[in-house]
Scaffold this active site. Sequence first.
Site, mmCIF file in Angstrom:
data_model
loop_
_atom_site.group_PDB
_atom_site.id
_atom_site.type_symbol
_atom_site.label_atom_id
_atom_site.label_comp_id
_atom_site.label_asym_id
_atom_site.label_seq_id
_atom_site.Cartn_x
_atom_site.Cartn_y
_atom_site.Cartn_z
ATOM 1 C CG ASP A 1 126.615 31.010 -15.773
ATOM 2 O OD1 ASP A 1 126.537 30.372 -15.084
ATOM 3 O OD2 ASP A 1 127.175 30.242 -17.060
ATOM 4 C CD GLU B 1 127.569 24.808 -13.815
ATOM 5 O OE1 GLU B 1 127.691 23.846 -13.726
ATOM 6 O OE2 GLU B 1 126.938 25.179 -14.046
HETATM 7 ZN ZN LIG Z 1 123.855 24.235 -13.273
#
Ligand SMILES: [Zn+2]
Length: 441
Positions: free
Chosen positions: A102, A167
């Site tokens: 992501d 994340e």
């Molecule tokens: Zn990162």
Amino acid sequence: MFRFKIWPAALCFYLNVIIFSKADNFTYDSNPTVALLQKYIQINTTTYNDLGPAVKFWKNLAAEEGLKLKKYVYVKGMPVLVIKWPGSDPTLSSIMLNSHMDVVPAALEDGWIIPPFSGQISDGKIYGRGSQDMKSVSIQYYEALKRIKEKNITLLRNVYMTLMPDEEVGTVAGMQKFLQSKEFKAMNVGFELDEGGAVNLPVLPVLYQDKAVWQIIVECRGTAGHGSSFQPTNSTAVGKCYNVATNMFQYRDEQYQIFLSSPANDSSLYTSVNLNILSGGSANNVVPNLVRLTYDIRLNTRVKESDFQQQLENLIYSAGDNITITYISRNPQSPATIANSSNPYWTAISDAAKDMGIPVLPAIPSGSTDARHVRLAGVPALGLSPQINTPALLHAVNEYLGVNTFLNGINFYEKAIYNLANIPAGQASTNPSVYLTDTTN
Ligand SMILES: [Zn+2]
Ligand SMILES: *[C@@H]1O[C@H](CO)[C@@H](O)[C@H](O)[C@H]1NC(C)=O
Ligand SMILES: *[C@@H]1O[C@H](CO)[C@@H](O)[C@H](O)[C@H]1NC(C)=O
Ligand SMILES: *[C@@H]1O[C@H](CO)[C@@H](O)[C@H](O)[C@H]1NC(C)=O
Ligand SMILES: *[C@@H]1O[C@H](CO)[C@@H](O)[C@H](O)[C@H]1NC(C)=O
Ligand SMILES: *[C@@H]1O[C@H](CO)[C@@H](O)[C@H](O)[C@H]1NC(C)=O
Ligand SMILES: *[C@@H]1O[C@H](CO)[C@@H](O)[C@H](O)[C@H]1NC(C)=O
Ligand SMILES: *[C@@H]1O[C@H](CO)[C@@H](O)[C@H](O)[C@H]1NC(C)=O
């Protein structure tokens, strides 16, 4: 004379534009590794987007190497991908190369000079969201492993590439779930490599500890009334939250002094405090009964959670009555990975950097990565991104990575992965947690 002085500069500019950008395009566009990064950047993996195209991208790359991609879904829409590169001795603990799929949002309107999901090359730089954070690193891991394989080098230990979905929004559906899974347990991970960040210096920061993240909402309740009513300040919601903010700013100023005297590579000594959301009130002429303050706090790595919690709650509750605290997050302190030659994984990384002529700088960053959860799970982890002499543009407008920096990074990982995955059985403890140290004692 006048002409002579002007012309060479103008000519030079012209030649640069014509020759070098053509040459760049020629060299880079014909480089399949660069094209691969461009293609990955073109997949819009802004967190919460459909990751299907990214899964397909990795599935194809794994297949090209005759490898299977495993997809684990602990939370709907949040796949965790694992690609196993088998080593010759599967009984030994493995090496985990982690990255996240992501990226944070990006839009042309924010001031990008090229569309953020185009992966275009300009002036020897690959532009795009994720070029630094951290699609380049995922491709570098892959290319390094591919080259090792093409050289017919067998690695001793299993190497796993793991790709996380979330994340950038707290890793709750990805890494945190994965670390509790039987799949992770079965991987028998001895060491995890994670992301770091770009620095505009000729050094490679290697992160060996992350700060715990605490986020709180403070709610102050007080006497409400008509906009014309006049109550003692300390009985109003705003007055109480004002007192909270005053206490917190005083603490912040003390910590800021510690920050000022800390070395640039050491954010472990101070607790950062930021008041990021102020909310409350419903109308111009109504005294509100409720006001909220939202804080983001990153703990110094030496304080015990229970001690800090007591200190924090004293600061807040002493500001008045009817004040409550809600914890959005209260991460436990995460241990440090030992950053010296007594840790063979540290040696493997620093030797690879030495081979490349890059000085390693041990560092504890002000922010934090997935690695803190890995260390909490008892696995030593280090964070780095081979992006030296590069302005840090993580999450920023016009994020880019120099093409040569990207390509040199593959050479670095080739050495680093070779060193890590070939640590002989006798040189690394079968208990990975011996390479971790609790700093709150
Ligand atoms: Zn990162
Ligand atoms: C280089 O390639 C980019 C797109 O990849 C293109 O926009 C640009 O015009 C090319 N430059 C030259 C000089 O060919
Ligand atoms: C990328 O995805 C985000 C989130 O869904 C969306 O807002 C944005 O418009 C997309 N950008 C492009 C260029 O497709
Ligand atoms: C690797 O092994 C294969 C099969 O044995 C062989 O064809 C190839 O030439 C070898 N490559 C290198 C770089 O040694
Ligand atoms: C605190 O809350 C209690 C219960 O809601 C209420 O009775 C009391 O008046 C409040 N005190 C102040 C100072 O707002
Ligand atoms: C910062 O870098 C110096 C020089 O390499 C090193 O001695 C020191 O331990 C580093 N600080 C931290 C917190 O790692
Ligand atoms: C209001 O409350 C604060 C915090 O408890 C206290 O320091 C201050 O003296 C109080 N002010 C008045 C006027 O009572
Ligand atoms: C390595 O670091 C650990 C923990 O910080 C320390 O206890 C140990 O003495 C160090 N060993 C060497 C060889 O420097």
